[in-house]
Scaffold this active site. Sequence first.
Site, PDB file in Angstrom:
ATOM      1  N   GLY A  54       0.816  -1.200   0.000  1.00 27.25           N
ATOM      2  CA  GLY A  54       0.000   0.000   0.000  1.00 27.25           C
ATOM      3  C   GLY A  54       0.855   1.258   0.000  1.00 27.25           C
ATOM      4  N   HIS A  57       3.856   4.631   2.918  1.00 24.11           N
ATOM      5  CA  HIS A  57       5.034   4.156   3.644  1.00 24.11           C
ATOM      6  C   HIS A  57       6.349   4.624   3.021  1.00 24.11           C
ATOM      7  CE1 HIS A  57       2.410   1.574   5.944  1.00 24.11           C
ATOM      8  NE2 HIS A  57       1.991   0.944   4.852  1.00 24.11           N
ATOM      9  N   ASP A 110      -1.993  -8.109   0.591  1.00 27.34           N
ATOM     10  CA  ASP A 110      -0.848  -8.194  -0.324  1.00 27.34           C
ATOM     11  C   ASP A 110      -0.636  -9.640  -0.768  1.00 27.34           C
ATOM     12  OD1 ASP A 110      -0.647  -5.569   0.366  1.00 27.34           O
ATOM     13  OD2 ASP A 110       1.210  -5.756   1.494  1.00 27.34           O
ATOM     14  N   HIS A 219       0.462   0.387  10.468  1.00 29.18           N
ATOM     15  CA  HIS A 219      -0.851   0.949  10.145  1.00 29.18           C
ATOM     16  C   HIS A 219      -1.584   1.299  11.441  1.00 29.18           C
ATOM     17  CE1 HIS A 219       0.218  -2.086   7.044  1.00 29.18           C
ATOM     18  NE2 HIS A 219      -0.011  -1.059   6.252  1.00 29.18           N
TER      19      HIS A 219
END
Lengths: 331, 202
Positions: A54, A57, A110, A219
């Site tokens: 995602g 990051h 993922d 997260h």
Amino acid sequence: MKKLMNDPAHYVDEALDGLTLAHPSLMRDGSAGRVIRRAEAARKGKVGIASGGGSGHLPLFCGYVGQGLLDTCSIGNVFEGPNVDSCMEAIRLADGGQGVLRLYGNYGGDRMNFDMAGEMLEDEGIRCTTVLGTDDIASGGPDEIERRRGVAGLIYAYKCAGAAAEAGADLEEVTRLAAKAVAMTRTIGVGLAACRLPSADRPSFELGENEIEMGIGIHGEPGIWRDTLRPSDAVADEMVERLLADLPPSGAEVSVLVNGLGATPLEELFILYRRVHKKLAEAGLRVVMPLIGNYVTSMEMQGASVSLFHLDEELKHLLLAPAECPFWRVG
Amino acid sequence: MELTVAQMAEGVRRANHAMVDLEQALNAADAKLGDGDTGSMLVRVIGGMAAAAPETATSVSEAFGKLARAGMSATGSSLGTLFAGAMLLLAKQTKDRPVDWADLSALVGAARDGMMARGGAKLGDKTVLDMMDALAAALEGKTDAAQAGKAGIEAAERTLEAYRDRPCKMGRAKFFSEKSVGLDDPGMLAFAGLVRALATAK
């Protein structure tokens, strides 16, 4: 909590536009522009390394595309896995005819998307292997390492697999070395303040003004304990103690990554490192190539993570091999 | 009675319309247990499915295939990928054959099993799988849209009620499962909302 952005719906694509404009060594590719790859095409005869995850990051994931590191990276929306299409495209674009290592963090979305991409690519004859980053000791005990999340320590696996692939190792060897690097890396994070997603109007979790959370995920996943803020040295002591208690038998050398989560001044990371270094020396460990900075962030989360990468001669050689990407240069 | 491509396309249209009302409620439910984007993600997924024009498919299997590809392009989130993956599985299961409303129970069951294998959750973990399991059971022996709709709504309501006071054992919520007691799982809530929308003509 404010953000310098236009429309939340364009947050990721505009960031990728800026990233590739600033760094001509990177290119956007794929049907939706959600693959970042090296500007030059995949090198024939070299094992490819594809990663993905995602957004939110940076420099992870796509910032590590470059010589001696990753070939391609698929990018999802903020804190959301890359879709199956971009995973397939990242694998295809990384392929130089010798197969592709898929190297990414251990998160359900993922994994699912890369697995489905692999199944859909089966007919194309691209050989693939998978290694998952599982370095976060707060997310599972030593007896359930396969459940652990992948966090900042993933970059050591990028570095070692990338060096091996660049030197001409075959897919099995690159895969073995990536898995070995993961097995020798341990990370723990600490959070001081939450992050906020571009589309949300409030932080994704609450952490009190004077609170600190040990073991927090990238997260905002809950950690081991939450308590009142304490001096940096006490935080460093606990982090190092937990990391050393978790490591498999290892040698006398270690690389250390003191990583900022996005909103921590470098000064504070150096204050933390000062003590980490002392504790490691007391434990008889010599530090090789310390890394202090923002290597794997969580939007504007305040806090830091500490990773230990235990070295033997093989891993040390790969760690010190030349590599270059927009956010990391070695040699 | 045979399930038609036109009925599927109407279903997607209704689901897409329903997301206007469901989006914020699902985001709010997810904000308590995850990162608060389940509604916005499903708006993208179902909007993409509607834009894929399932009505132009020449078979139910092809329509499921179109929905799967559109869903996969729209998201990378676990729930969205599982949802799109289930559509792909249904495209394979219905290939080269007519589909009857009486087959729906078995198809929902197959999607449930496929999602279980893909995502790793088990029945009882308080996820969308429990909702699908209840729906598969409720659809058994139902032979047309009206019967299936009525049974589906009842099963969805009953299942939400039954799981509300249990802990979530999957996804981000598993790390603080005691906090999920008393709250609806966002995936279950989404599925219930969509079943209601599919079964209720506007």
